[in-house]
Design an enzyme around this catalytic site. Structure first.
Site: not given
Ligand SMILES: NC(=O)C1=CN([C@@H]2O[C@H](COP(=O)(O)OP(=O)(O)OC[C@H]3O[C@@H](n4cnc5c(N)ncnc54)[C@H](OP(=O)(O)O)[C@@H]3O)[C@@H](O)[C@H]2O)C=CC1
Ligand SMILES: Nc1c(N[C@@H]2O[C@H](COP(=O)(O)O)[C@@H](O)[C@H]2O)[nH]c(=O)[nH]c1=O
Ligand SMILES: [Zn+2]
Length: 391
Positions: A73, A75, A110, A210, A226, A230, A322, A324-325
């Site tokens: 730990h 301490e 500790c 990370r 992508d 990671l 990270e 996706g959206p």
């Molecule tokens: N600029 C950036 O920081 C980043 C950009 N990107 C971009 O975003 C795009 C992909 O993002 P997005 O389409 O949103 O995909 P996600 O990465 O968010 O994945 C969505 C998929 O996750 C699976 N999933 C599993 N559990 C769940 C749940 N509880 N709820 C919803 N989905 C779930 C689903 O597929 P299933 O049901 O088959 O499991 C779903 O289709 C790409 O174009 C990538 O390049 C992605 C990350 C970061």
């Molecule tokens: N394109 C993008 C991101 N994309 C995120 O990083 C992942 C790719 O990681 P790696 O393969 O380790 O480089 C990709 O799948 C997505 O989650 N992140 C960011 O900070 N900026 C960027 O412009």
């Molecule tokens: Zn301790």
């Protein structure tokens, strides 16, 4: 007494001065401990500083932090580094209530180490969140005649230890969702195209983040587009690459993906629903991937609550998602996006793509009852905003 000695003898600090001194040393203890973030699970990354009063004011005689794997730990590490007697009569600054119980690993608690070291005062940032032990460490120290001050920089400590606190109190890890967007708001190009949003400095900062988590988590949607690695790709830090987790209800992760190809270097866990084909599981497991199953939610995707409970049970304190959206918004709507980091690049996509911050998440971030903007600023060319969930 000589004139010099008379001038150099310090008067005791006033209460206000002492509080400022306590905050200054606690800030250092928190920062020192946080360096180990991502390496100490299942334990928290505790920082500890031992000071001694001198004619010139208090000085640090040792610093410690929780060691990789969670032991020793913080301490204990500080007392070990201080050496015999160096802590006697001193003050211990520690970011979490010192432990009072023996674990199966049978190290001296500790509290006992503090008593044996002879410290006269312990200053802690926060109490142990575990209801079984909360307050016990402080009570034992006071019983041993040690003065105890608590709650110093508590808000900062609660943020640093949030993953540990959530796992102990709710059984789930802390989750940070991070997304990078273009100035016109896109995370990716239309129809499954990857775009490089971040500038090199911002990308390096993301890799540093990370390294401070136990796991990086991504939805299968991002993985299919992508084909990410990671990993932590910073000089000398490859060893700090956390476990990589893919949320993949149907086990669509390709065997040819970079994640699977590098599974021997950094582990890959895939979480699927019970409905995913068993032959896909067999193929992934044969390639070295660990496959876990949870129930499907009402929408047919993974049940996020069950998935996070599973990660908590596996000892994960902190998850860096990270994207996706889609996953990011789902985590936030379910109340699991404890921190949200949005970086905005000056680049413009110029045509419709994948919206980075979806409407549900955008509304939540704009609601001061749900999130507060904790930090913001430029990293390289990109503007970062770090939101912290308040409710
Ligand atoms: N600029 C950036 O920081 C980043 C950009 N990107 C971009 O975003 C795009 C992909 O993002 P997005 O389409 O949103 O995909 P996600 O990465 O968010 O994945 C969505 C998929 O996750 C699976 N999933 C599993 N559990 C769940 C749940 N509880 N709820 C919803 N989905 C779930 C689903 O597929 P299933 O049901 O088959 O499991 C779903 O289709 C790409 O174009 C990538 O390049 C992605 C990350 C970061
Ligand atoms: N394109 C993008 C991101 N994309 C995120 O990083 C992942 C790719 O990681 P790696 O393969 O380790 O480089 C990709 O799948 C997505 O989650 N992140 C960011 O900070 N900026 C960027 O412009
Ligand atoms: Zn301790």
């Amino acid at each position: 007494m000589t004139r010099t000695a008379r001038v150099r003898r310090r008067l005791p600090a006033t209460m206000t001065e002492q509080a400022a001194i306590d905050r200054a040393f606690m800030r250092q203890a928190l920062d020192f401990g946080a360096r180990g973030q991502g390496t100490t699970s299942t334990n928290p990354c505790v920082g500890a500083i031992v000071t001694q009063d001198t004619a010139d004011g208090p000085v640090i005689v040792a610093r410690g932090h929780t060691q990789p794997g969670g032991r020793p730990h913080g301490e204990a590490n500080a007392f070990d580094r201080a050496g015999p007697n160096a802590a006697a009569g001193g003050t211990l600054y520690v970011t979490l209530e010192p432990c009072s119980h023996r674990t199966i690993r049978a190290a001296t608690p500790c509290v006992e180490r503090s008593i044996l070291a002879g410290v006269k005062r312990v200053v802690a940032a926060m109490a142990d969140p575990n209801p079984r032990f909360r307050g016990l460490g402080f009570a034992l120290l006071r019983t041993a005649g040690i003065s105890v001050t608590t709650g110093v920089l508590e808000a900062k400590a609660q943020r640093i230890h949030r993953g540990y606190v959530l796992r102990v109190t709710q059984g789930r890890p802390m989750v940070t969702f991070k997304v990078a967007r273009t100035r016109d708001g896109y995370a990716g190009g239309a129809a499954g195209t990857r775009i490089a949003v971040s500038c090199p400095a911002a990308s390096a900062w993301v890799h540093l983040q990370r390294a401070h988590y136990d796991a990086i988590m991504l939805g299968i949607g991002s993985v299919l587009v992508d084909d990410p690695l990671l990993t932590v790709r910073l000089p000398g830090m490859a060893g700090r690459s956390p476990i990589r987790i893919v949320l993949d209800s149907q086990l669509r992760l390709p065997l040819s993906s970079q994640l699977v190809a590098t599974v021997g270097e950094v582990p890959v866990w895939v979480v699927a629903t019970e409905a995913a084909p068993i032959e896909r599981e067999r193929a992934l497991v044969a390639a070295g991937v660990e496959v876990m199953r949870v129930s499907a939610g009402a929408d047919g995707h993974l049940d996020l609550t069950e998935m996070l409970q599973l990660l908590g049970a596996r000892g994960i304190n902190r998850v860096f998602s990270e994207g996706g959206p889609t996953i990011g918004e789902k985590l936030a709507l379910a109340g699991f996006a404890d921190e949200v980091i949005v970086s905005t690049s000056p680049k413009v996509l110029g045509h419709p793509g994948i919206v980075a911050v979806r409407p549900g998440l955008a509304a939540m971030l704009a609601n001061p009852d749900l999130y507060r903007l904790a930090d913001s600023g430029l990293i390289g060319h990109d503007h970062f905003e770090n939101f912290v969930r308040t409710a």
